[in-house]
Enzyme design. Structure first.
Site, PDB file in Angstrom:
ATOM      1  N   HIS A  64       0.725  -1.069  -0.028  1.00  8.04           N
ATOM      2  CA  HIS A  64      -0.135   0.143  -0.044  1.00  8.04           C
ATOM      3  C   HIS A  64       0.991   1.249   0.091  1.00  8.04           C
ATOM      4  CE1 HIS A  64      -4.166  -0.830   1.522  1.00  8.04           C
ATOM      5  NE2 HIS A  64      -4.218  -0.689   0.331  1.00  8.04           N
ATOM      6  N   PHE A 108      -2.119  -6.872   7.342  1.00 11.76           N
ATOM      7  CA  PHE A 108      -3.197  -7.800   6.851  1.00 11.76           C
ATOM      8  C   PHE A 108      -3.341  -7.647   5.423  1.00 11.76           C
ATOM      9  CE2 PHE A 108      -4.754  -4.346   9.222  1.00 11.76           C
ATOM     10  CZ  PHE A 108      -5.580  -3.778   8.280  1.00 11.76           C
ATOM     11  N   TYR A 109      -2.674  -7.131   4.658  1.00  6.86           N
ATOM     12  CA  TYR A 109      -2.941  -6.751   3.115  1.00  6.86           C
ATOM     13  C   TYR A 109      -2.356  -7.913   2.219  1.00  6.86           C
ATOM     14  CZ  TYR A 109      -4.493  -1.852   3.953  1.00  6.86           C
ATOM     15  OH  TYR A 109      -5.090  -0.802   4.419  1.00  6.86           O
ATOM     16  N   GLY A 110      -2.524  -8.926   2.377  1.00  8.35           N
ATOM     17  CA  GLY A 110      -2.099 -10.356   1.711  1.00  8.35           C
ATOM     18  C   GLY A 110      -3.386 -11.157   1.804  1.00  8.35           C
ATOM     19  N   LYS A 140      -0.725  -0.282   8.729  1.00 11.47           N
ATOM     20  CA  LYS A 140      -1.653  -0.594   9.706  1.00 11.47           C
ATOM     21  C   LYS A 140      -1.724  -1.961  10.093  1.00 11.47           C
ATOM     22  CE  LYS A 140      -4.288   0.912   6.332  1.00 11.47           C
ATOM     23  NZ  LYS A 140      -3.466   1.659   5.661  1.00 11.47           N
TER      24      LYS A 140
END
Length: 386
Positions: A64, A108-110, A140
């Site tokens: 991100h 947790f972006y996965g 985050k």
């Protein structure tokens, strides 16, 4: 070359970044089965725009950055590393000397709420170490492991920060940490005290917040200077609390990182029917993309497109320029995993709007009603304005 820049706030007030940020997450939360995301309804993954920064990941290795790698891809088409890398590099290379690119990622972006996006970031800095000092990364966390539920207990905050640093593998220091949502079970003062201790321990440098109310932001800042607050801001997401947070942040010297300035891609004018979204596209679960609201919301988009055409810019650039015009401290954070789109978004930060332009946009906002809310029809479940 990018012209407009912004200063970050709080303890990072000496840091200058591009006026438009980049999102390093090609597929933020789109790595989960759509049905699971819909049931959870935890709007924790901020939808970013052009692409997607939303509650629905897909199996990809995302990041991100200030608006750079967000895509509403389906589960079967993860963005290749080099495609993401080129998008990030293009943004950084367009900056003047001494200006950093604000990159935005998440623990947790996965896939399956994993650290896949951060691992992608680490691979980027492994391959291009010369870009480390030209970026400022915000990550985050603060959710329960592999879940979309806020948990600001001291134990979980430590787990989250340690997980982030482990995923980065020392390739990049954690410049700023922010809880993705406010945990209402824990007083915000206690949360900030814990994070301030982590700064003393050398785990991170600055503290940010996300999707919080103006009152909560003020309480947090009284404990420790807050560098940035991340909230959704766009012509079709300009609520009363949005205005209050922007005003309070300006008063306190805090940057506003405005995610989804393009309305998750809808305001670009490129989505003309639901047929333009794949069956796996998470946006199909959002109320504003619902069939009964879609046509009504296209009228809003058509008005934005008409004004953009008059100014000879793209609708995306108009939206980014308007969000940025809300204050010197407001930094739009669109999403894109393509080099050309990243450069188009950055150019939006250099567009100067006249008072007449701004009045026309406000007139569009007040005249054309947007049907549906920001997420799935339940703001409390999405933990908004904590």
């Amino acid at each position: 070359m990018v012209q407009n820049t912004a200063k970050l706030g709080g303890t990072a007030s000496t840091v200058t970044v591009a006026k438009v940020a980049v999102s390093t997450s090609p597929q933020p939360l789109r790595d989960l089965p759509i049905d699971t995301i819909y049931i959870c309804m935890y709007g924790v993954a901020r939808p970013h725009d052009d692409d997607v920064r939303i509650l629905a990941p897909t199996p990809c290795r995302d990041l991100h950055a200030t608006g750079v790698i967000h895509r509403w891809r389906g589960r079967s088409s993860p963005a290749p590393d080099e495609e993401c890398f080129e998008a990030i590099k293009a943004g950084i290379d367009a900056l003047p000397p001494g200006v950093k690119m604000f990159l935005n990622s998440g623990e947790f972006y996965g896939p399956e709420f994993s650290t896949g996006n951060l691992e992608l970031v680490a691979r980027f800095f492994d391959k291009y170490p010369e870009y480390v000092d030209r970026t400022f990364i915000s990550v985050k966390g603060g959710l329960k492991a592999r879940a979309l539920e806020p948990d600001s207990s001291p134990e979980n905050l430590r787990r989250s920060v340690d997980t982030i640093n482990a995923a980065l593998r020392g390739t990049k220091r954690l410049d700023l940490f922010q809880c993705a949502r406010v945990d209402k079970k824990v007083p915000i003062e206690e949360t900030i005290k814990v994070l301030a201790e982590f700064i003393k321990e050398g785990k991170l440098d600055h503290i940010g917040m996300s999707e919080c109310s103006a009152a909560t932001l003020r309480r947090a800042h009284a404990v420790h200077p807050i560098t940035a607050v991340e909230i959704e801001v766009s012509p079709w997401s300009y609520e009363e609390e949005t205005k209050k947070v922007i005003a309070t942040a300006g008063e306190l010297g805090i940057s506003v990182i405005a995610y989804s300035p393009l309305g998750r891609g809808f305001l670009t004018g490129t989505i003309k029917s639901l047929d333009d979204l794949t069956e796996n596209d998470a946006r199909r679960r959002f109320t504003r993309f619902a069939e009964e609201n879609f046509k009504q919301n296209l009228v809003f988009v058509d008005a934005i497109k008409a004004l953009a055409e008059k100014k000879q810019i793209t609708p995306a650039q108009l939206c980014i320029a308007w969000v940025g015009s809300l204050g010197a401290h407001v930094i739009p954070l669109p999403g894109s995993s393509h080099k050309t789109r990243t450069l188009e978004n950055l150019a939006g930060g250099d567009v100067e709007l006249t008072e007449t332009d701004r009045a026309e946009i406000l007139n569009i906002i007040s005249t054309y009603e947007v049907k549906g809310d920001r997420y799935f029809g339940n703001p409390q479940a999405a933990h908004l304005w904590g």
